[in-house]
Design an enzyme around this catalytic site. Structure first.
Site, PDB file in Angstrom:
ATOM      1  CE1 TYR A  89     -17.296  11.517 -15.201  1.00  0.00           C
ATOM      2  CE2 TYR A  89     -16.789  11.408 -12.866  1.00  0.00           C
ATOM      3  CZ  TYR A  89     -17.196  10.799 -14.029  1.00  0.00           C
ATOM      4  OH  TYR A  89     -17.503   9.474 -14.011  1.00  0.00           O
ATOM      5  NE  ARG A 101      -2.776   0.405   3.447  1.00  0.00           N
ATOM      6  CZ  ARG A 101      -2.033   0.598   4.562  1.00  0.00           C
ATOM      7  NH1 ARG A 101      -1.325   1.698   4.693  1.00  0.00           N
ATOM      8  NH2 ARG A 101      -2.004  -0.306   5.505  1.00  0.00           N
ATOM      9  CG  ASP A 138     -10.262  16.034 -14.260  1.00  0.00           C
ATOM     10  OD1 ASP A 138      -9.619  15.431 -15.143  1.00  0.00           O
ATOM     11  OD2 ASP A 138     -11.287  15.558 -13.734  1.00  0.00           O
ATOM     12  CE  LYS A 142     -13.678   8.137 -17.698  1.00  0.00           C
ATOM     13  NZ  LYS A 142     -13.926   9.404 -17.040  1.00  0.00           N
TER      14      LYS A 142
HETATM   15  C1  LIG Z   1     -14.337   9.780 -15.742  1.00  0.00           C
HETATM   16  C2  LIG Z   1     -13.872  11.067 -15.187  1.00  0.00           C
HETATM   17  C3  LIG Z   1     -13.548  11.196 -13.828  1.00  0.00           C
HETATM   18  C4  LIG Z   1     -13.734  10.053 -12.838  1.00  0.00           C
HETATM   19  O1  LIG Z   1     -12.853   9.012 -13.089  1.00  0.00           O
HETATM   20  P1  LIG Z   1     -13.160   7.456 -12.763  1.00  0.00           P
HETATM   21  O2  LIG Z   1     -11.944   6.770 -13.256  1.00  0.00           O
HETATM   22  O3  LIG Z   1     -14.409   7.089 -13.473  1.00  0.00           O
HETATM   23  O4  LIG Z   1     -13.327   7.358 -11.290  1.00  0.00           O
HETATM   24  C5  LIG Z   1     -13.065  12.417 -13.388  1.00  0.00           C
HETATM   25  N1  LIG Z   1     -12.918  13.460 -14.229  1.00  0.00           N
HETATM   26  C6  LIG Z   1     -13.235  13.379 -15.541  1.00  0.00           C
HETATM   27  C7  LIG Z   1     -13.038  14.558 -16.415  1.00  0.00           C
HETATM   28  C8  LIG Z   1     -13.714  12.182 -16.058  1.00  0.00           C
HETATM   29  O5  LIG Z   1     -14.040  12.110 -17.357  1.00  0.00           O
END
Ligand SMILES: *Cc1c(COP(=O)(O)O)cnc(C)c1O
Length: 376
Positions: free
Chosen positions: A97, A45, A169, A194
């Protein structure tokens, strides 16, 4: 090292002991110590060699001081939010998001972490939202699903002036197209689920910080909360990232062609694609990023028409998520943004007829024919 090379030679590109060109997947949960306290790795961890290779890679790609891998994008965002204390205030992009909106308004609210959502593409709105207890500005650019653009270097000046952390982000642009740390961000985060993973087969989150203090604080949180990414998934991400550059180049080209097609179609009332000069944020995005990405949103006028398009497409898979090899299509109002109250959604411009697509790597002629048939 140039970007494309960095995807393959960044981080820890091979195993020191064997020369293996693919990093081994270390499943060990604990590590033998050569005497009490004498170790490189202690407990998985706290640190794991496969995860560390990934953390080094994303650190290099974003040009920061240290990288961290988490079990999902939301685990990454939650861990970053644990840098704050009750009574702190954060200013955020208004169409963040949906999951981030839910975290801030339903979970962090319980800990008295105060949030204000503003259109961060308007500097004045941010200035007005800053209070004595404001500790950070949190942005997405481009945003989801309206692809609004925020000027990173102007936010950075504002953040420095008020001694605020700037958190970005960077999921939509990926480190191949945009590196917010170069523009002054303190923390960059990704839903690696993604584009970074890219194959719809891993859920993960990554964070890069730009100071030793933040690195120590976030490592403390990562180890304390324990929302770490496992070794198998870390390896999958390293593999995915090796082709990120080439995927993004192709996706960029496909997306532009699809956007050109959509903009000329009479069934499409509005199109959101930052690659068009008419897009409000086009100039700013072109200044701070190297590509416009694969996300396009377009309005077909009503939920009924949108549902019809979703039903008729063959190559666009109806699914949440984005950034995959396969093209995806969704209805933000009913899917990714369903947790945002309708009134608020409409205020933001996320109408019932808004369709969002994530352009993938199929032959673009097939994608265009598919949309053409669905829009008839
Ligand atoms: C999908 C997404 C998230 C969340 O991520 P997960 O891997 O689904 O927990 C956060 N920010 C953006 C811009 C996203 O597209």
């Amino acid at each position: 090292m140039r970007k494309k090379t960095q995807m393959i030679h960044g981080g820890i590109p091979r195993d020191e002991h064997t020369g293996a060109v693919s990093i081994p997947i270390h499943h060990a949960s604990t590590f033998k110590q050569d005497g009490v306290g004498n170790f490189v790795y202690e407990y998985a961890r706290t640190g794991n060699p496969t995860r560390f290779a990934l953390e080094e890679l994303i650190k290099d790609l974003e040009g920061g001081v240290r990288g961290f891998a988490f079990g999902s994008g939301m685990a990454a965002i939650s861990s970053v939010m644990n840098l704050f204390s009750s009574g702190d205030h954060i200013v955020l992009t208004d169409d963040v998001y949906g999951g981030s909106y839910r975290l801030m308004t339903k979970v962090l609210a319980k800990y008295q972490i105060e949030v204000t959502f503003v259109d961060t593409s308007d500097l004045n709105e941010i200035k007005e939202a800053i209070k004595d207890n404001t500790k950070a500005i949190y942005i997405e650019t481009p945003t989801n699903p309206l692809l609004k653009i925020t000027d990173l270097s102007r936010i950075s000046s504002l953040a420095k002036e008020h001694q605020l952390l700037m958190i970005v982000d960077n999921t939509f642009s990926t480190p191949y197209f945009q590196n917010p740390i170069e523009q002054g961000a303190d923390i960059v985060l990704h839903s690696a689920t993604k584009y970074l993973g890219g194959h719809s087969d891993v859920v993960a989150g990554l964070v890069v910080v730009n100071s030793e203090t933040l690195a120590n604080d976030l490592h403390f949180i990562q180890n304390s909360i324990g929302a770490v990414l496992g070794p198998q998934d870390s390896w999958l991400l390293i593999r995915g990232i090796k082709t990120l550059a080439i995927r993004m180049e192709e996706i960029e080209e496909n997306a532009r062609k699809v956007a050109n097609f959509l903009t000329e179609h009479e069934a499409v009332t509005t199109i959101y694609y930052p690659g068009f000069e008419e897009h409000k944020g086009h100039e700013v995005h072109a200044k701070q990023a190297r590509g416009f990405g694969g996300m396009i949103s377009f309005d077909v006028g009503s939920e009924e028409k949108a549902l019809d398009v979703l039903k008729k497409v063959h190559y666009f898979t109806l699914a949440e998520s984005l950034g995959a090899v396969e093209s995806l299509i969704s209805l933000p109002a009913k899917m990714t943004h369903a947790s945002i109250p309708k009134e608020r959604r409409l205020e933001l411009g996320i109408t019932d007829g808004l369709v969002r697509i994530s352009v993938g790597l199929e032959d673009v002629e097939d994608l265009i024919e598919d949309l053409q048939a669905a829009l008839q």
